[in-house]
Scaffold this active site. Structure first.
Site, PDB file in Angstrom:
ATOM      1  N   SER A 102     -36.775 -14.224   4.847  1.00  0.00           N
ATOM      2  CA  SER A 102     -35.804 -13.553   3.852  1.00  0.00           C
ATOM      3  C   SER A 102     -36.457 -12.199   3.680  1.00  0.00           C
ATOM      4  O   SER A 102     -36.389 -11.288   4.542  1.00  0.00           O
ATOM      5  CB  SER A 102     -35.942 -14.528   2.522  1.00  0.00           C
ATOM      6  OG  SER A 102     -34.808 -13.951   1.661  1.00  0.00           O
ATOM      7  N   ASP A 152     -25.200 -19.535   4.837  1.00  0.00           N
ATOM      8  CA  ASP A 152     -26.150 -18.666   4.000  1.00  0.00           C
ATOM      9  C   ASP A 152     -25.469 -17.856   3.161  1.00  0.00           C
ATOM     10  O   ASP A 152     -24.816 -16.958   3.634  1.00  0.00           O
ATOM     11  CB  ASP A 152     -27.263 -17.931   5.001  1.00  0.00           C
ATOM     12  CG  ASP A 152     -28.387 -17.475   4.368  1.00  0.00           C
ATOM     13  OD1 ASP A 152     -28.140 -17.076   2.994  1.00  0.00           O
ATOM     14  OD2 ASP A 152     -29.295 -17.205   4.946  1.00  0.00           O
ATOM     15  N   HIS A 183     -29.919 -20.655   2.727  1.00  0.00           N
ATOM     16  CA  HIS A 183     -30.674 -19.674   2.957  1.00  0.00           C
ATOM     17  C   HIS A 183     -32.162 -20.327   3.154  1.00  0.00           C
ATOM     18  O   HIS A 183     -33.204 -19.497   3.246  1.00  0.00           O
ATOM     19  CB  HIS A 183     -30.501 -18.848   1.997  1.00  0.00           C
ATOM     20  CG  HIS A 183     -31.473 -17.527   2.184  1.00  0.00           C
ATOM     21  ND1 HIS A 183     -31.317 -16.499   3.137  1.00  0.00           N
ATOM     22  CD2 HIS A 183     -32.370 -17.012   1.430  1.00  0.00           C
ATOM     23  CE1 HIS A 183     -32.019 -15.513   2.899  1.00  0.00           C
ATOM     24  NE2 HIS A 183     -32.656 -15.864   2.054  1.00  0.00           N
TER      25      HIS A 183
END
Length: 200
Positions: A102, A152, A183
């Protein structure tokens, strides 16, 4: 930068640069690195930016909207830190593979977008395109693994495919792996990264 360094049992192996997601810390990705290659050294870094008490690697203006000036400054800071850490801990600066998730994957991607020699390779879990306004350096032959989730909500699928094409156009060897999840970082994508890494 606050960090953990573990010397691996095989000095020929790469040093993994571990870069956590928003709200994480330098302990988060240690088990993942050990799973991918237990013999590799590890340099795990905590982001220097705090967003409501949550560590990050650079500021953002809103969800998915990066503070580009801060991203540039923090990328330079991280690149310099890797060089300093290589001297302090005695690992090979030219044999560093980033593993980011991320927010950590985004700054790892921006290292690739900024420097041709910052990373030997990268494993990017759920990254976005860090900067659409820059010309990429020559990344000929640099191996990059990207994992993405088809559902996501934070990182739309075009972010992953656009990142893949930008890196490929700069010469990188990119493998894009999809999972039907959101995610979160899942075990199947970690396994896929391990298989990919084993073929380098």
């Amino acid at each position: 930068m606050k960090h953990i360094f573990h010397q691996g049992s095989n000095k020929e192996k790469p040093t993994f640069l571990l870069l956590h997601g928003t709200g994480g810390n330098e302990n988060d990705l240690l088990p993942l690195a050990k799973h991918i290659d237990p013999e590799a050294s590890v340099l795990s870094v905590r982001g220097n930016v705090s967003e409501n008490g949550m560590p990050r690697f650079f500021k953002r203006l809103a969800e998915g909207v990066f503070d580009m000036e801060d991203l540039k400054a923090r990328t330079e800071e991280l690149n310099e830190f890797i060089g300093k850490a290589a001297k302090d801990h005695g690992f090979d600066r030219s044999n560093v593979i980033a593993i980011g998730y991320s927010n950590g994957a985004n700054i790892a991607a921006n290292l690739l977008f900024t420097y041709s020699d910052a990373l030997k390779g990268a494993i990017l879990h759920h990254p976005m395109v860090p900067n659409r306004e820059t010309e990429l350096p020559d990344l000929a032959g640099v191996p990059v693994f990207i994992s993405a989730g088809t559902n996501d909500p934070i990182c739309p699928s075009e972010e992953s495919t656009d990142l893949e094409s930008l890196l490929k156009n700069a010469g990188a060897q990119v493998h894009l792996h999809w999972e039907n999840y959101g995610h979160q970082l899942t075990m199947p994508e970690v396994e896929a990264a391990k298989v990919w890494y084993g073929q380098l």
